[in-house]
Motif scaffolding. Structure first.
Motif, PDB file in Angstrom:
ATOM      1  N   GLY B 147       0.825  -1.214   0.000  1.00 17.85           N
ATOM      2  CA  GLY B 147       0.000   0.000   0.000  1.00 17.85           C
ATOM      3  C   GLY B 147       0.855   1.258   0.000  1.00 17.85           C
ATOM      4  O   GLY B 147       0.566   2.217  -0.721  1.00 17.85           O
ATOM      5  N   ALA B 196     -12.896  -5.423  -1.299  1.00 19.07           N
ATOM      6  CA  ALA B 196     -12.627  -4.650  -0.082  1.00 19.07           C
ATOM      7  C   ALA B 196     -11.229  -4.041  -0.094  1.00 19.07           C
ATOM      8  O   ALA B 196     -10.284  -4.655  -0.589  1.00 19.07           O
ATOM      9  CB  ALA B 196     -12.775  -5.567   1.128  1.00 19.07           C
ATOM     10  N   VAL B 197     -11.092  -2.842   0.456  1.00 21.10           N
ATOM     11  CA  VAL B 197      -9.772  -2.250   0.649  1.00 21.10           C
ATOM     12  C   VAL B 197      -9.056  -3.045   1.742  1.00 21.10           C
ATOM     13  O   VAL B 197      -9.616  -3.303   2.797  1.00 21.10           O
ATOM     14  CB  VAL B 197      -9.865  -0.764   1.055  1.00 21.10           C
ATOM     15  N   VAL B 198      -7.803  -3.449   1.448  1.00 20.89           N
ATOM     16  CA  VAL B 198      -6.998  -4.169   2.441  1.00 20.89           C
ATOM     17  C   VAL B 198      -5.992  -3.222   3.081  1.00 20.89           C
ATOM     18  O   VAL B 198      -5.855  -3.163   4.299  1.00 20.89           O
ATOM     19  CB  VAL B 198      -6.270  -5.366   1.791  1.00 20.89           C
ATOM     20  N   ALA B 199      -5.260  -2.515   2.228  1.00 22.05           N
ATOM     21  CA  ALA B 199      -4.283  -1.525   2.679  1.00 22.05           C
ATOM     22  C   ALA B 199      -4.348  -0.399   1.658  1.00 22.05           C
ATOM     23  O   ALA B 199      -3.816  -0.531   0.566  1.00 22.05           O
ATOM     24  CB  ALA B 199      -2.878  -2.122   2.760  1.00 22.05           C
ATOM     25  N   ASP B 200      -5.017   0.679   2.032  1.00 25.80           N
ATOM     26  CA  ASP B 200      -5.259   1.782   1.105  1.00 25.80           C
ATOM     27  C   ASP B 200      -3.979   2.151   0.343  1.00 25.80           C
ATOM     28  O   ASP B 200      -2.942   2.273   0.973  1.00 25.80           O
ATOM     29  CB  ASP B 200      -5.762   2.990   1.912  1.00 25.80           C
TER      30      ASP B 200
END
Ligand SMILES: [Zn+2]
Lengths: 147, 396
Positions: B147, B196-200
């Protein structure tokens, strides 16, 4: 009963409030700075090796990049599995005087939407987690804007 | 330039999550590679295993573990560990033995059985282990580093999440054609954006999964290949496994900070680019000579970074190269024709070997529906924890 405040890692930071600083070491021969601290030998291959002395790092730096942790990290990160996961923000900060980038968590409440690469942030003391006997302390980054 | 070594056989155990032992995957891949080489295991004089840290003691002595599984036959044994570059170091060790005349044929094997979810450090309190510290102090999983790199690219080069999604679209389309891949379904940009966002700014479908898998190669001297009546084998011309140069000013996994650039000027070339340069120099070629590349797309954004580090385009132009279609099949330099880690997931010690398997199939012209027309020169590239990385150049 008051709980002891214990740094999550010994010797990486010191002080309270405005006096809080990350601690590194500096080589007396080549002036390289090391964080996490290097206490045995300078890692600059061009350096004959000098004494490594503890130095406080700059309090302020600029955002190199940032992200967040939307899922619960695995152990040894300590979380309460009973509680819903609250994402936190991670900021990598460039310290100009030391010529290095240091990763850290943002202070609670700062989200990726509040940040931009190049923004000024400062290091502040924070709490990583607490248990029955101990408050585990750490460093956190906080935007300086508007302060 | 060093001499070539021949790739006589390649074999993969399909990637997935099957809950079996890594030994089973590795042995299956090894048998496939031996069959492909038309060689009997008892005639192989050396075996090199790429270790896994997830299989207990047998994982740390992978060479012997695979030799035992295939049946003890007295071969010289070597086991290597280099995080994600373990497979490439195993190839490097095998090649060195062949070029030194210590063995004419070497079997290279790597396999892993991955846990569910994030990779995590080994147990116990180890405050002197950077991998333990980054989890304990920051909770910094691998995706959070990906990210950081992705966000930095957006700020510096103007890459967008849509660009990143297009990498997944491209790679999943190739993976759909690959019988060894774990994910064989085409993915749309809308599906990436809806994950889904995991690490923006990265989402679940931007980040490679952890997988089970096994890969193997039979390598030999060119002289042995001729005697074995393989006139035009695919050849390995370079194996680069260089380390970073101080000061390393990119925040690499699993570090909490970079080196300090205050006393020493950083090298003109960052670490990943130096891995590629060393391979090009060893092979006596440049990026303009490549027909295809297999790169370590741990995240979609990292694939764009590799375009630049391999010299396929100038710094900051990775997304432009992708948008032009240059790295798609039929483009100037197709990247990850196998489907990449996006379609495989990462089986750490097997992955760099699997990259070379794909190069071999492509260079032989045996890659089926995902064949890159007239492939002559291929490069694989990867980076792992603790200053490891690799690039392998194969030619025909
Ligand atoms: Zn020094």
């Amino acid at each position: 009963m008051s709980r002891t405040r214990t740094p999550v890692v010994a010797g990486w930071f010191i002080g309270d409030g405005d006096g809080f600083r990350l601690l590194g070491t500096r080589c007396s021969a080549c002036a390289s700075v090391f964080f996490p601290r290097e206490d045995a030998h300078c890692r600059n291959p061009a350096c004959p090796g000098g004494d490594l002395k503890e130095v406080p790092l700059s309090r302020r730096g600029r955002v190199w990049s940032y992200t967040d942790s939307r899922y619960r990290p695995p152990s040894p990160y300590v979380t309460d599995p009973e509680l819903p996961w609250e994402p936190y923000t991670l900021i990598a900060v460039e310290l100009a005087a030391e010529g290095l980038v240091v990763l850290g968590q943002a202070v609670p409440g700062v989200t990726v939407g509040d940040l931009a690469v190049g923004m000024e942030v400062e290091v502040v003391p924070g709490v990583l987690h607490e248990d029955a006997e101990t408050v585990w302390t750490t460093w956190q980054w906080r935007p300086t804007r508007g302060r | 330039m060093t001499e070539d070594v021949a790739v006589l056989g390649v074999g993969l155990h399909p990637w997935g999550k099957r809950g079996r032992s890594f030994v089973e995957y590795g042995a299956a891949a090894a048998r496939a590679a031996l069959a492909d080489a038309e060689l009997d295991w008892r005639d192989i004089r050396s075996i090199v295993g790429a270790d896994t840290v997830r299989g207990g003691y047998p994982g740390y002595v992978a060479g012997a573990t695979f030799a035992k599984a295939l049946g003890w036959q007295g071969a010289r044994v070597t086991s290597v560990y280099a995080a994600c570059a373990s497979g490439a170091q195993a190839i490097g060790a095998a090649r060195a033995q062949i070029l030194a005349g210590l063995a004419e044929t070497v079997l290279v094997v790597g396999a892993d059985a991955a846990p569910k979810g994030f990779f995590r450090p080994a147990g116990g309190d180890r405050p002197d282990d950077p991998d333990w510290l980054r989890f304990r102090v920051l909770g910094a999983t691998n995706p959070t580093y990906f990210g950081l790199y992705a966000r930095r690219r957006m700020a510096l080069h103007g890459d967008t999440p849509e660009d990143f999604a297009q990498v997944k679209v491209k790679n999943s389309a190739m993976g759909a054609l690959n019988p060894h891949a774990r994910y064989r379904k085409r993915v749309t940009a809308q599906e990436v954006a809806a994950s889904a966002v995991v690490a923006d700014p990265l989402r679940l479908l931007d980040i490679c999964a952890t997988s089970d898998g096994g890969a193997a190669l039979v390598l030999s001297s060119m002289e042995f290949a001729r005697r074995h009546c393989v006139a035009e084998p695919v050849r390995i011309r370079a194996v680069s496994t260089v380390t970073p140069r101080y000061p390393n000013t990119v925040l690499d996994l699993p570090d909490i900070a970079t080196d300090s650039a205050v006393a020493a000027e950083p090298a003109a070339e960052p670490f990943r680019a130096s891995i590629a340069t060393a391979a090009y120099e060893e092979a006596g070629i440049g990026p303009e000579d490549l027909s295809l590349a297999e790169v370590y797309d741990l995240s979609t954004a990292l694939e764009l970074q590799w375009y630049e580090d391999l010299g396929l385009c100038a710094e900051g132009e990775g997304a432009k190269l992708l948008r032009e279609g240059a790295t798609s099949p039929g483009g100037r330099i197709p990247v990850n024709a196998s489907g990449g880690l996006a379609s495989f997931g990462e089986a750490v010690p097997a992955q760099a070997i699997a990259q070379v398997c794909e190069l071999t199939w492509q260079l032989r012209g045996f890659a089926g529906e995902r064949q890159i027309a007239d492939a002559r020169v291929g490069v694989s590239a990867n980076q792992g924890l603790f200053g490891h990385g690799s690039a392998v150049i194969a030619v025909r």
